[in-house]
Scaffold this active site. Structure first.
Site, PDB file in Angstrom:
ATOM      1  N   GLY A 107      32.956  32.048  47.477  1.00 16.88           N
ATOM      2  CA  GLY A 107      32.947  33.497  47.278  1.00 16.88           C
ATOM      3  C   GLY A 107      31.653  33.996  46.652  1.00 16.88           C
ATOM      4  O   GLY A 107      30.706  33.219  46.432  1.00 16.88           O
ATOM      5  N   SER A 136      38.140  38.781  33.265  1.00 17.28           N
ATOM      6  CA  SER A 136      37.508  40.042  33.647  1.00 17.28           C
ATOM      7  C   SER A 136      37.599  41.051  32.521  1.00 17.28           C
ATOM      8  O   SER A 136      38.575  41.060  31.751  1.00 17.28           O
ATOM      9  CB  SER A 136      38.251  40.589  34.870  1.00 17.28           C
ATOM     10  N   LEU A 180      30.977  49.745  43.589  1.00 18.23           N
ATOM     11  CA  LEU A 180      29.842  50.656  43.733  1.00 18.23           C
ATOM     12  C   LEU A 180      28.638  50.039  44.463  1.00 18.23           C
ATOM     13  O   LEU A 180      28.113  50.616  45.414  1.00 18.23           O
ATOM     14  CB  LEU A 180      29.408  51.133  42.334  1.00 18.23           C
ATOM     15  N   TYR A 234      46.396  43.564  39.018  1.00 15.06           N
ATOM     16  CA  TYR A 234      45.298  42.582  39.018  1.00 15.06           C
ATOM     17  C   TYR A 234      44.936  42.194  37.583  1.00 15.06           C
ATOM     18  O   TYR A 234      44.839  41.008  37.240  1.00 15.06           O
ATOM     19  CB  TYR A 234      44.072  43.150  39.749  1.00 15.06           C
ATOM     20  N   LYS A 286      45.282  38.517  35.256  1.00 20.82           N
ATOM     21  CA  LYS A 286      44.236  37.860  34.457  1.00 20.82           C
ATOM     22  C   LYS A 286      44.727  37.639  33.021  1.00 20.82           C
ATOM     23  O   LYS A 286      44.467  36.601  32.417  1.00 20.82           O
ATOM     24  CB  LYS A 286      42.949  38.698  34.471  1.00 20.82           C
TER      25      LYS A 286
HETATM   26  P1  NAD Z   1      35.478  36.515  45.982  1.00 16.38           P
HETATM   27  O1  NAD Z   1      36.671  37.064  46.676  1.00 16.38           O
HETATM   28  O2  NAD Z   1      34.141  36.654  46.628  1.00 16.38           O
HETATM   29  O3  NAD Z   1      35.704  34.970  45.637  1.00 16.38           O
HETATM   30  C1  NAD Z   1      36.996  34.413  45.441  1.00 16.38           C
HETATM   31  C2  NAD Z   1      37.110  33.192  46.332  1.00 16.38           C
HETATM   32  O4  NAD Z   1      38.404  32.627  46.147  1.00 16.38           O
HETATM   33  C3  NAD Z   1      36.961  33.522  47.813  1.00 16.38           C
HETATM   34  O5  NAD Z   1      36.000  32.673  48.404  1.00 16.38           O
HETATM   35  C4  NAD Z   1      38.362  33.273  48.390  1.00 16.38           C
HETATM   36  O6  NAD Z   1      38.314  32.815  49.727  1.00 16.38           O
HETATM   37  C5  NAD Z   1      38.904  32.229  47.411  1.00 16.38           C
HETATM   38  N1  NAD Z   1      40.364  32.199  47.336  1.00 16.38           N
HETATM   39  C6  NAD Z   1      41.215  33.265  47.224  1.00 16.38           C
HETATM   40  N2  NAD Z   1      42.483  32.836  47.190  1.00 16.38           N
HETATM   41  C7  NAD Z   1      42.429  31.476  47.255  1.00 16.38           C
HETATM   42  C8  NAD Z   1      43.425  30.457  47.261  1.00 16.38           C
HETATM   43  N3  NAD Z   1      44.741  30.755  47.210  1.00 16.38           N
HETATM   44  N4  NAD Z   1      43.032  29.169  47.344  1.00 16.38           N
HETATM   45  C9  NAD Z   1      41.706  28.851  47.419  1.00 16.38           C
HETATM   46  N5  NAD Z   1      40.739  29.766  47.427  1.00 16.38           N
HETATM   47  C10 NAD Z   1      41.090  31.069  47.338  1.00 16.38           C
HETATM   48  O7  NAD Z   1      35.450  37.165  44.515  1.00 16.38           O
HETATM   49  P2  NAD Z   1      34.344  37.078  43.381  1.00 16.38           P
HETATM   50  O8  NAD Z   1      33.841  38.442  43.148  1.00 16.38           O
HETATM   51  O9  NAD Z   1      33.408  35.967  43.645  1.00 16.38           O
HETATM   52  O10 NAD Z   1      35.283  36.726  42.140  1.00 16.38           O
HETATM   53  C11 NAD Z   1      35.424  35.399  41.650  1.00 16.38           C
HETATM   54  C12 NAD Z   1      36.311  35.426  40.420  1.00 16.38           C
HETATM   55  O11 NAD Z   1      35.748  36.276  39.443  1.00 16.38           O
HETATM   56  C13 NAD Z   1      37.720  35.939  40.668  1.00 16.38           C
HETATM   57  O12 NAD Z   1      38.605  35.178  39.868  1.00 16.38           O
HETATM   58  C14 NAD Z   1      37.670  37.364  40.178  1.00 16.38           C
HETATM   59  O13 NAD Z   1      38.931  37.809  39.774  1.00 16.38           O
HETATM   60  C15 NAD Z   1      36.722  37.215  39.015  1.00 16.38           C
HETATM   61  N6  NAD Z   1      36.030  38.462  38.659  1.00 16.38           N
HETATM   62  C16 NAD Z   1      35.289  39.129  39.606  1.00 16.38           C
HETATM   63  C17 NAD Z   1      34.634  40.305  39.258  1.00 16.38           C
HETATM   64  C18 NAD Z   1      33.841  41.099  40.285  1.00 16.38           C
HETATM   65  O14 NAD Z   1      33.580  42.274  40.038  1.00 16.38           O
HETATM   66  N7  NAD Z   1      33.439  40.502  41.396  1.00 16.38           N
HETATM   67  C19 NAD Z   1      34.718  40.798  37.954  1.00 16.38           C
HETATM   68  C20 NAD Z   1      35.467  40.073  37.016  1.00 16.38           C
HETATM   69  C21 NAD Z   1      36.113  38.915  37.380  1.00 16.38           C
HETATM   70  C1  WQD Z   2      31.862  51.275  39.082  1.00 17.61           C
HETATM   71  C2  WQD Z   2      31.610  52.765  38.871  1.00 17.61           C
HETATM   72  C3  WQD Z   2      33.346  54.166  39.773  1.00 17.61           C
HETATM   73  C4  WQD Z   2      32.622  53.147  43.976  1.00 17.61           C
HETATM   74  C5  WQD Z   2      36.058  46.953  39.205  1.00 17.61           C
HETATM   75  C6  WQD Z   2      37.390  46.359  38.843  1.00 17.61           C
HETATM   76  C7  WQD Z   2      37.239  45.362  37.739  1.00 17.61           C
HETATM   77  C8  WQD Z   2      36.159  44.326  38.043  1.00 17.61           C
HETATM   78  C9  WQD Z   2      34.900  44.937  38.554  1.00 17.61           C
HETATM   79  C10 WQD Z   2      37.177  42.300  38.848  1.00 17.61           C
HETATM   80  C11 WQD Z   2      32.857  53.540  38.459  1.00 17.61           C
HETATM   81  C12 WQD Z   2      32.046  54.404  40.499  1.00 17.61           C
HETATM   82  C13 WQD Z   2      32.563  53.220  42.594  1.00 17.61           C
HETATM   83  C14 WQD Z   2      32.248  54.293  44.742  1.00 17.61           C
HETATM   84  C15 WQD Z   2      31.766  55.465  42.702  1.00 17.61           C
HETATM   85  N1  WQD Z   2      36.571  43.410  39.062  1.00 17.61           N
HETATM   86  N2  WQD Z   2      32.148  54.356  41.968  1.00 17.61           N
HETATM   87  N3  WQD Z   2      31.821  55.399  44.072  1.00 17.61           N
HETATM   88  O1  WQD Z   2      35.829  50.059  38.589  1.00 17.61           O
HETATM   89  O2  WQD Z   2      34.159  49.277  36.872  1.00 17.61           O
HETATM   90  O3  WQD Z   2      35.509  47.616  38.073  1.00 17.61           O
HETATM   91  O4  WQD Z   2      35.177  45.883  39.592  1.00 17.61           O
HETATM   92  O5  WQD Z   2      37.611  41.863  37.826  1.00 17.61           O
HETATM   93  O6  WQD Z   2      38.471  44.782  37.578  1.00 17.61           O
HETATM   94  O7  WQD Z   2      38.237  47.406  38.421  1.00 17.61           O
HETATM   95  O8  WQD Z   2      33.739  48.799  39.295  1.00 17.61           O
HETATM   96  O9  WQD Z   2      32.135  48.997  41.141  1.00 17.61           O
HETATM   97  O10 WQD Z   2      34.496  49.860  41.476  1.00 17.61           O
HETATM   98  O11 WQD Z   2      32.963  51.099  39.955  1.00 17.61           O
HETATM   99  O12 WQD Z   2      31.385  56.496  42.161  1.00 17.61           O
HETATM  100  O13 WQD Z   2      32.297  54.288  45.980  1.00 17.61           O
HETATM  101  O14 WQD Z   2      31.193  53.332  40.120  1.00 17.61           O
HETATM  102  O15 WQD Z   2      34.049  55.356  39.606  1.00 17.61           O
HETATM  103  O16 WQD Z   2      32.431  54.556  37.582  1.00 17.61           O
HETATM  104  P1  WQD Z   2      34.862  49.058  38.157  1.00 17.61           P
HETATM  105  P2  WQD Z   2      33.341  49.656  40.575  1.00 17.61           P
END
Ligand code: NAD
Ligand code: WQD
Length: 347
Positions: free
Chosen positions: A11, A125, A200, A149, A153
């Site tokens: 991912g 997160s 975003l 979600y 976590k």
């Molecule tokens: P992503 O979706 O790109 O990566 C997640 C990966 O997990 C994917 O490759 C998917 O195929 C794999 N996956 C999902 N379900 C699975 C399963 N049942 N078995 C095996 N593999 C599985 O997401 P990401 O943005 O890289 O996020 C990675 C981690 O970080 C996640 O736990 C997410 O909750 C956490 N996280 C992400 C963000 C963000 O904004 N991207 C923010 C905070 C936390």
């Molecule tokens: C950022 C800012 C929006 C899209 C989310 C999840 C959080 C974490 C990270 C996994 C905000 C604004 C967004 C758009 C906009 N993921 N926005 N137009 O909401 O802080 O967090 O992703 O753990 O759990 O909730 O991130 O990138 O969606 O938004 O104006 O088309 O951009 O309102 O202010 P967010 P985001």
């Protein structure tokens, strides 16, 4: 060279962690069911890091496949990223989210225990904090997630906290990411969301490259500098390096930690848009619309604990984040729909 099992390693964040692990002299083994990623990432990582990660195409809820993975390789630690992460989907399909994010974590922990691998870095997160009363957010702030979600976590964090207390042999780091953006500077790996991006940065990047017409700015009446929402955007490579630092900490003194990974400063939607315009030299047309339900005005980390304990600090600024995101987007304009096979630069 120690092996590290990286669940969700194909991912967005996982791929960047794999690159950082190789640079640190560790050998990532990717365990991913590819529900939200492409195996094309493996070849790209090989080109980038000079080491082809072993790839196990499997589900974290599958005890048999987990046991096979642990039987074939000796792992020093596990980095557990595999999860579902779309907030809106989690409201519509809570059972699926609890199944993958909570039951999947339990299945992984049971397999780790059977294999006697007890070092884990967990992807948590900032979403666990929900609407914090004040910013910057410290780790001891109450966790009040506002959606399923976020609750998955919190549930996984609670399981890991209880486990660390009950069985002292475990070494566990809960890393609470703020808003990861950007891409590896090569443009070979980056964020490739399915369908309409909910976040975003990928949305802005798709407008800049011409795949979408305009960005909807959600809310202009927040009590912030310019009325738009403020977040702590962190370069995904800084985030990846934070995982290497956490592994080093757990391998030496660390037993159980929960740490924020963020920069410590917030940027508004408009500030990010302007940075992206500078980086891409493209104009981003905007449409100002109502607030998005569930959004908070301001969310940014106090990263002092991670800075001190892990000897880690986010270094890359927003211009670098946007430049790297733009390089990735412009080299891969169609993302996974062209299986990430075209436009691979020499690096
Ligand atoms: P992503 O979706 O790109 O990566 C997640 C990966 O997990 C994917 O490759 C998917 O195929 C794999 N996956 C999902 N379900 C699975 C399963 N049942 N078995 C095996 N593999 C599985 O997401 P990401 O943005 O890289 O996020 C990675 C981690 O970080 C996640 O736990 C997410 O909750 C956490 N996280 C992400 C963000 C963000 O904004 N991207 C923010 C905070 C936390
Ligand atoms: C950022 C800012 C929006 C899209 C989310 C999840 C959080 C974490 C990270 C996994 C905000 C604004 C967004 C758009 C906009 N993921 N926005 N137009 O909401 O802080 O967090 O992703 O753990 O759990 O909730 O991130 O990138 O969606 O938004 O104006 O088309 O951009 O309102 O202010 P967010 P985001």
């Amino acid at each position: 060279m120690s092996n590290i099992l990286v669940t969700g390693g194909a991912g967005f964040i996982g791929a960047h962690i794999c690159e950082a692990l190789v640079r640190a002299g560790l050998r990532p083994v990717i365990y991913d069911n590819l529900t939200n990623s492409s195996s094309a990432v493996i070849e790209r990582l090989e080109r980038l890091a000079g080491l082809r990660p072993l790839f196990i195409h499997a589900d974290i809820r599958d005890a048999r496949q987990l046991d096979t993975a642990f039987a074939h390789t000796t792992f020093a630690a596990v980095i557990h990223l595999a999860a579902l992460k779309a907030v809106g989907d989690s409201v519509a399909q809570p059972l699926q989210y609890y199944d993958v994010n909570v039951a999947g974590t339990l299945a992984l922990l049971a397999a780790m225990r059977r294999a006697n691998v007890r070092t884990l870095v967990f992807s948590s997160s900032a979403t666990v904090y929900g609407e914090a009363a004040t910013v910057p957010i410290r780790e001891d702030f109450p966790r009040r997630p506002a959606n399923p979600y976020g609750r998955t976590k919190v549930a996984a964090e609670d399981i890991l906290t209880d486990l660390a207390h009950a069985e002292p042999g475990w070494r566990i780091a809960l890393l609470r990411y703020f808003n990861p953006i950007g891409a590896h500077e090569s443009g070979l790996i980056g964020e490739d969301p399915r369908g309409v991006p909910g976040n975003l940065l990928p949305y802005i990047a798709q407008v800049a490259v011409g795949n979408r017409n305009e960005l909807n700015v959600f809310g202009t009446d927040y009590p912030t500098r310019d009325g738009t929402g403020v977040r702590d955007y962190i370069h995904v490579m800084d985030l990846a390096e934070g995982h290497v630092a956490a592994l080093e900490h757990l391998a030496t003194t660390g037993r159980f930690i929960a740490a924020n990974l963020g920069t410590g400063y917030g940027l508004s939607v408009l500030e990010v848009v302007h940075a992206f315009e500078r980086a891409s030299n493209r104009h981003i047309p905007l449409r100002f619309v109502a607030r998005r339900q569930g959004d908070v005005a301001e969310c940014y980390a106090d990263p002092a604990f991670a800075n001190r304990l892990l000897g880690w600090k986010a270094e890359r600024d927003i211009d670098r984040m946007c430049a790297d995101a733009w390089r990735w987007q412009s080299l891969n304009p169609l993302g996974r729909s062209e299986e990430l096979t075209k436009g691979i630069p020499n690096f």
